[in-house]
Motif scaffolding. Sequence first.
Motif, mmCIF file in Angstrom:
data_model
loop_
_atom_site.group_PDB
_atom_site.id
_atom_site.type_symbol
_atom_site.label_atom_id
_atom_site.label_comp_id
_atom_site.label_asym_id
_atom_site.label_seq_id
_atom_site.Cartn_x
_atom_site.Cartn_y
_atom_site.Cartn_z
ATOM 1 N N ILE A 206 22.631 0.643 24.002
ATOM 2 C CA ILE A 206 22.489 0.083 25.356
ATOM 3 C C ILE A 206 23.827 -0.060 26.083
ATOM 4 O O ILE A 206 23.860 -0.523 27.213
ATOM 5 C CB ILE A 206 21.787 -1.293 25.295
ATOM 6 C CG1 ILE A 206 22.495 -2.206 24.294
ATOM 7 C CG2 ILE A 206 20.326 -1.137 24.954
ATOM 8 C CD1 ILE A 206 21.960 -3.617 24.270
ATOM 9 N N ASN B 288 13.585 7.042 28.410
ATOM 10 C CA ASN B 288 13.726 5.599 28.587
ATOM 11 C C ASN B 288 14.004 4.968 27.229
ATOM 12 O O ASN B 288 13.254 5.194 26.273
ATOM 13 C CB ASN B 288 12.448 4.997 29.182
ATOM 14 C CG ASN B 288 12.184 5.494 30.590
ATOM 15 O OD1 ASN B 288 12.987 5.285 31.491
ATOM 16 N ND2 ASN B 288 11.049 6.169 30.781
ATOM 17 N N TYR B 289 15.089 4.190 27.152
ATOM 18 C CA TYR B 289 15.459 3.564 25.883
ATOM 19 C C TYR B 289 14.462 2.454 25.520
ATOM 20 O O TYR B 289 13.829 1.852 26.398
ATOM 21 C CB TYR B 289 16.869 2.990 25.948
ATOM 22 C CG TYR B 289 17.940 4.059 26.066
ATOM 23 C CD1 TYR B 289 17.632 5.417 25.878
ATOM 24 C CD2 TYR B 289 19.259 3.730 26.362
ATOM 25 C CE1 TYR B 289 18.607 6.388 25.975
ATOM 26 C CE2 TYR B 289 20.241 4.701 26.460
ATOM 27 C CZ TYR B 289 19.907 6.028 26.274
ATOM 28 O OH TYR B 289 20.866 7.002 26.371
ATOM 29 N N TYR C 127 14.925 -0.503 24.362
ATOM 30 C CA TYR C 127 15.289 -1.858 24.808
ATOM 31 C C TYR C 127 16.509 -1.774 25.710
ATOM 32 O O TYR C 127 17.273 -0.806 25.682
ATOM 33 C CB TYR C 127 15.546 -2.807 23.631
ATOM 34 C CG TYR C 127 16.491 -2.293 22.567
ATOM 35 C CD1 TYR C 127 17.871 -2.425 22.685
ATOM 36 C CD2 TYR C 127 15.991 -1.691 21.410
ATOM 37 C CE1 TYR C 127 18.734 -1.959 21.709
ATOM 38 C CE2 TYR C 127 16.847 -1.218 20.424
ATOM 39 C CZ TYR C 127 18.216 -1.353 20.582
ATOM 40 O OH TYR C 127 19.065 -0.892 19.609
ATOM 41 N N HIS C 128 16.676 -2.819 26.536
ATOM 42 C CA HIS C 128 17.778 -2.878 27.492
ATOM 43 C C HIS C 128 18.318 -4.298 27.569
ATOM 44 O O HIS C 128 17.709 -5.240 27.063
ATOM 45 C CB HIS C 128 17.310 -2.451 28.898
ATOM 46 C CG HIS C 128 16.910 -1.028 29.001
ATOM 47 N ND1 HIS C 128 15.634 -0.583 28.684
ATOM 48 C CD2 HIS C 128 17.613 0.086 29.406
ATOM 49 C CE1 HIS C 128 15.560 0.726 28.872
ATOM 50 N NE2 HIS C 128 16.741 1.160 29.307
ATOM 51 N N ASP D 214 22.784 -1.352 33.406
ATOM 52 C CA ASP D 214 22.240 0.008 33.386
ATOM 53 C C ASP D 214 22.794 0.753 32.184
ATOM 54 O O ASP D 214 24.008 1.006 32.090
ATOM 55 C CB ASP D 214 22.618 0.756 34.671
ATOM 56 C CG ASP D 214 21.903 0.189 35.885
ATOM 57 O OD1 ASP D 214 20.779 -0.322 35.703
ATOM 58 O OD2 ASP D 214 22.478 0.229 36.992
ATOM 59 N N SER D 215 21.912 1.138 31.257
ATOM 60 C CA SER D 215 22.331 1.905 30.088
ATOM 61 C C SER D 215 22.394 3.384 30.453
ATOM 62 O O SER D 215 22.114 3.785 31.596
ATOM 63 C CB SER D 215 21.361 1.666 28.935
ATOM 64 O OG SER D 215 21.360 0.301 28.575
ATOM 65 N N SER E 55 19.657 5.287 32.407
ATOM 66 C CA SER E 55 19.667 5.136 33.869
ATOM 67 C C SER E 55 20.842 5.883 34.494
ATOM 68 O O SER E 55 20.708 6.482 35.569
ATOM 69 C CB SER E 55 19.758 3.653 34.242
ATOM 70 O OG SER E 55 18.655 2.939 33.744
#
Length: 708
Positions: free
Chosen positions: A530, A580-581, A583-584, A589-590, A593
């Motif tokens: 992340i 899409n990861y 978890y965030h 913004d990881s 994104s």
Amino acid sequence: RVGDLRNHFTPESVNDTAKETCLNWFFKIASIRELISRFYVEAAILKCNKFLSKTGISECLPRLTSTIQGIGDPLVAVYARAYLCRVGMEVAPHLKDSLNKNFFDFLLTFKQIHGDTVQNQLIVQCVEIPLYLTLYSPAIDWILQCIAYHAPEVLLTEMMERCKKLGNNALLLNSVMSAFRAEFIATRSMDFIGMIKECDESGFPKHLLFHSLGLNLALADPPESDRLQILNEAWKVITKLKNPQDYINCAEVWVEYTCRHFTKREVNTVLADVIKHMTPDRAFEDAYPQLQSIIQKVITYFHDFSVLFSVEKFLPFLDMFQKESVRVEVCKCIMEAFIKHQQESTKDPVILNALLQVCKTMHDSVNALTLEDEKRMLAALINGFIKMVSFGRDFEQQLSFYVEARSMFCNLEPVLVQLIHSVNQLAMETRKVMKGNHSRKTAAFVRACVAFCFITIPSLTSIFARLNLYLHSGQVALANQCLSQADAFFRAAVSLVPEVPKMINIDGKMRPSEAFLLEFLCNFFSTLLIVPDHPEQGVLFLVRGLLNVIQDYTWEDNSDDKVRIYTNVLHLLSAMSQENYIYHVDKVDSNDSLYGGDPKFLSEINKLCETVIAQILDHLKTLGKDETLKRQSQLSLYFFNSILAHGDLQNNKLNQLTVNLWNLAQKHGFADTKTMVKTLEYIKRRSRQPEMSHFAELALRLPLQSRT
């Protein structure tokens, strides 16, 4: 039968030979001319009378009691009576009359002590009467304890009245207070004080009598209406004592009575009086055990530390502990009491200032010779205090406290670790409370917390403490949108990995470090998913840096942890390649994104995957020797399962790699057949799921080899 005779027998059970032998013993004893020798030998085998008759013991006890009257020396006589009472309690505890007779006979001969014969003998031997009288105490105490055991109150009252009638009865009075039940003494406290006042000071010191009375009042409560008068009467005598040792022995006992029944005002007065008596000529240096006992009693009864530290003379009392080892022990007692009894967190400045000094005393006692167990104990007490300090929503004040604590306790590593955890927690609480309010002041405070941790961590000696705290602090910085600070923590962690030694000290024993390093790196990989790339550092710069460090690290020859780490890197890279990861972090913004599935980004991930896979395959090749074939089989299956879970098996290269790994795992017969069968069944089940038909094709290419 021996068993019956040993426990429950009557004279009728004993044969004539045994009786005759026993009787012969007593006849021989009767022929001893010396009175004292004859008395002690007969008393010693008094129990043998059971062989002769049922009433033998009850007949002998009165006779032996009368025999003692022939002993001229009162001191010798009183110890003979004490011994007879001891034997009587052992062989016939129900025969109380002989006990009472021994005591009453002693009272009749009590005047001998002050007669010319004894006095002249004391002059010849240069023994003063107060010292001589103390020799009687153990014997009289024992006789009275035997009498008082399960005795009715009427008898105890009679004993006390008889003592009253004797002149100069301080010795007896002291023994009565030592032997009788505390409840009996406490309810008659004023009577005893009156008797103490009438005693002759020259015969038996009054302070010893008040000491004995105080011991009883520590165990039982006197009538409420008498309590203040009792304290006043006792302290009038105690405060006049000139000898510091006599004074402190008495004061120590009466402090408990004061704490038990009165307020901080009376306790403060007593402490002030102790300071006044013990400070001249540094008399306190010879009374540390008693002074420690006083502190222990005070903190036993005062659980509210705001009240305790408002006692004006409490801290000056602590100043009398000049010897460091004793002072530290006292500070430990105070901290143990605080941690045990303090139910709620505090910000009371009186408590904080006092306990900071107490903790500093403990901390400053640490030196090169201090044992690790002692360091752990001191650190645990200081940490217990730190955890109990809370300024509520005044976060700046809380951080200021932690900064002050860091400067005071820098030599105890567990305390520094606790402070770092506390500051990280403070930063997270600030984020929670200030949610939606992104003021500059809040951001500046969070950065101050982050800076505290970044400055403090390098001072730790434990490398894994540093690694884990860099990671934890970086996570906290990331959660508070402090991206550059988070990068700094993570880069510091990466640069520290090469310094991890092969062996580390765990609880005094040297252990291999690779398992701990593997655990840390797996946690680190989970966080790196992340962490967004730095715009000036290039794609996946942290992951690349960590891979370089892992590549250069010198691993044990018989270890496969490097492959396990590389496999976990593949898990990370697989997760990074998703749209899409999983978890965030809120408001961060990881890379999913930032790059939005950019083909260049995915290409970089694939290149890294190819590099890592090549490293794993190279390691598997090195395990081709006979002695390492089993490890090769296990690692092949481990890597196979990882690809199965995280890889795209529609990719022809990867699909072929899984087949090769499957065959390698079985090649030399080290694979567990049950495991291989279950794995194949799992693949077939997966093939029945939507869009998983390629698993069916894979299953057809995975043969099960027989060991026969």
